[in-house]
Scaffold this active site. Sequence first.
Site, mmCIF file in Angstrom:
data_model
loop_
_atom_site.group_PDB
_atom_site.id
_atom_site.type_symbol
_atom_site.label_atom_id
_atom_site.label_comp_id
_atom_site.label_asym_id
_atom_site.label_seq_id
_atom_site.Cartn_x
_atom_site.Cartn_y
_atom_site.Cartn_z
ATOM 1 C CG ASP A 245 -4.179 -1.500 3.168
ATOM 2 O OD1 ASP A 245 -4.467 -1.341 1.969
ATOM 3 O OD2 ASP A 245 -3.587 -0.645 3.847
ATOM 4 C CG ASP B 211 -1.380 2.088 7.053
ATOM 5 O OD1 ASP B 211 -1.929 2.009 5.933
ATOM 6 O OD2 ASP B 211 -1.208 3.166 7.641
ATOM 7 C CG ASP C 63 -1.791 1.194 1.318
ATOM 8 O OD1 ASP C 63 -2.411 1.543 0.301
ATOM 9 O OD2 ASP C 63 -1.865 1.801 2.401
#
Length: 777
Positions: free
Chosen positions: A524, A520, A324
């Site tokens: 996700d 995080d 990410d």
Amino acid sequence: MNHRPVTHATRLRRLTAAVSPRLEPALLAVTATALAAGGIAWITGAGRLADLLWGLGTLSAVVPAVGWVLVALRHGHAGVDLIAVLALGGTLAVHEYLAGALIALMLATGRTLEAAAQRRASHDLRALLEHAPRSARRRTDTEVTTVPLAEVAAGDLLVVGPGEVVPVDGRVESDAAVLDESVLTGEPLQVQRRQGETVRSGVVNAGGAFELRATATEQDSTYAGIVRLAQQAGAESAPVVRLADRYAARFLPLSLVVAGLAWLVSGSAVRAVAVLVVATPCPLLLAAPVAIVSGLSRASRLGVVIRDGGALENLGRARTLLMDKTGTLTRGRPRVLDIVAAPGLTPAEVLRLAASLDQYSPHVLAQAIVDTARERTLELSAPANVTEEAGRGATGTVDGHRVTVGRIDPGDDRPPWAKAVDNRALLDGAAVAWLTVDEHLAGAVLLRDPLRHDAPRTLRHLRAAGIDRLLMLTGDRAAPAHEVAAVLGLDDVRAELSPADKVAVVRAERERAVTVMVGDGVNDAPALAAADIGVAMGARGSTASSEAADIVLTTDRVDRLADAVAIAQRARHIAVQSALGGMLMSLAAMGAAAAGLLPPAAGALLQEGIDVAVILNALRALRVDQAVRPALTPVAEALVHRFAAEHADLQDVLEAVRDAADRLSDAPGPQALTAVEETHRLLTERLLPHEYAEEHELYPALAPTLGGPEATATMSRAHTEIERLSRRIATHLQLADADGGLAPEQLDDLRACLYGLNTVLRLHFTQEEENYFSLAP
């Protein structure tokens, strides 16, 4: 009748789950006690009592071992425990109780080590469910009532208060709504949704109360879909087969063949049992778990919590890494990128006024502005009459002036410097907080979520460790995502992804290679659960991502991931090395036992010697020969922290250099000359002493760690260029002082010096932060 086997299997699973946390330590205590007590009895001449105690110790291990074998067979593989069960049964059958007790102790020790590693955490998604609202406030013609979320229907008019989670998907019915969508997109910037625009469930109301027209029920809304995605993705993950079991699958048939041949040729069952005793894969039962648990211990000391040995083994085999962007490759919080001042003001004064007003604002951008002002030790004033309009910004009185920080209307006439700010914000992917003083545009603060200093170094080390495919997955816009990917040299980038899109990419990558996903945010969590190994940035990330992950980084440093990969690869290598080495020694002992040269008890003692050798080798996993991050001396670490703090303090000097260049371009008159003189003063009094100290204190302290003075040579060359440009600017000022002002023929070169110095300084600061400052914990 057909329901009985299913019921039995269910009971077996429940029983195993219920007793497992206490079974292995209890079995270890029983077998160790039986072996020791039997040894004492044998020494005192009580041979029968010794055999009885050793036999009881052997028998105590047979029952749970049979249960473990049944569970393994139910999952479709015959593991290392099957050989142990055959050896335990064989020793009882031929009355070799000492050998049986030794095998029981080894079995209990290995299972205890594995159980300790696997009990770190569970893979539930409790945090996802805790975040989801349970009720909604529904508005009717006469009142607002709180109703269970399941009763909300499409078309209902709902009220969402400040700080509340949007319960279902819908459209904004009020004039505007200010929302924190980071829980879904991962992006830290708040967004404004105007009347008629759609809003997804799960986002947080960051402004005042607003009305929402529901367009979906609870089950059909976005957030419920994320929970379902995460649950389904987690269920897809195949159970990890233990390293020991993979080798045991090949070793088991060979052991049985050798034992059978020994019995057939010699006619002695004792020989067959002796073969099984030395064939008992204690190197697999102990060496592999010891190496893996040592790796887990080593990782935990660096702030990397790995759920179990299977995750560590898988990480050591990974070849694809998906990341990410926000909070993983970037800091996850907006930071001040630059400050632009209107003619007649300085960037420092613009920042001071904006921060003074924003002290009372909860907005994420306001907090970044205040933090930057405090880092630069600016003296803030106490504002008065502060009001804040959602989506517009804050207004108040600062030092007797009416000050506003926030948005300005797109249709307003803007001076050329403000239009340049708009262009730069577009190019840099930055947000802009405009400052007006007494209704006049006075400056702008550009903010952006910056790249982590340790990200480039981390990715270089990951590639060196064998990760050959690096991709970024983000819900952010394509332009800033591609800029980050270009800086880091990623293989691919996928932007504007929903949680479902991320899961689809993870599934596709898993078809090619063992895949790691790092994230995080709550958005996700499904992707983390879908990957072979999910890694959560747990220091500031959501609890949901941590719950869905196999590995949690408890410190806010992405470079710990490179450490974890190095540790995993080393631990797995040592585990394989120990297991194979021990098995080869066991094969030699099997040959001796088959020839009648090793009775079962002697074989068990020989097996103990093999165990000691492979365990000592496995313990090497507690250390790493070459750390991913070189170890700094205490002096060097203190200097790194000192100069990192000075970098933050010198940001206003960098802004002054650019501001002087801009003023020289706009109107090369006395005011521009004054700005250049002030910039030269800052360079002489603050920047150049900092660069000199780095050259003569920091770089010599870092050189031994980095391999010698050549490692810092290119950075020293940047110091030389900074000093050269500074001298050139001083020469221009001397000429201007002699001529009573700047001559036209000076302007181009002076502008080039200022813009060039700004570029060199920013690049130099970035390089130091990435290459040197990221070394310090």
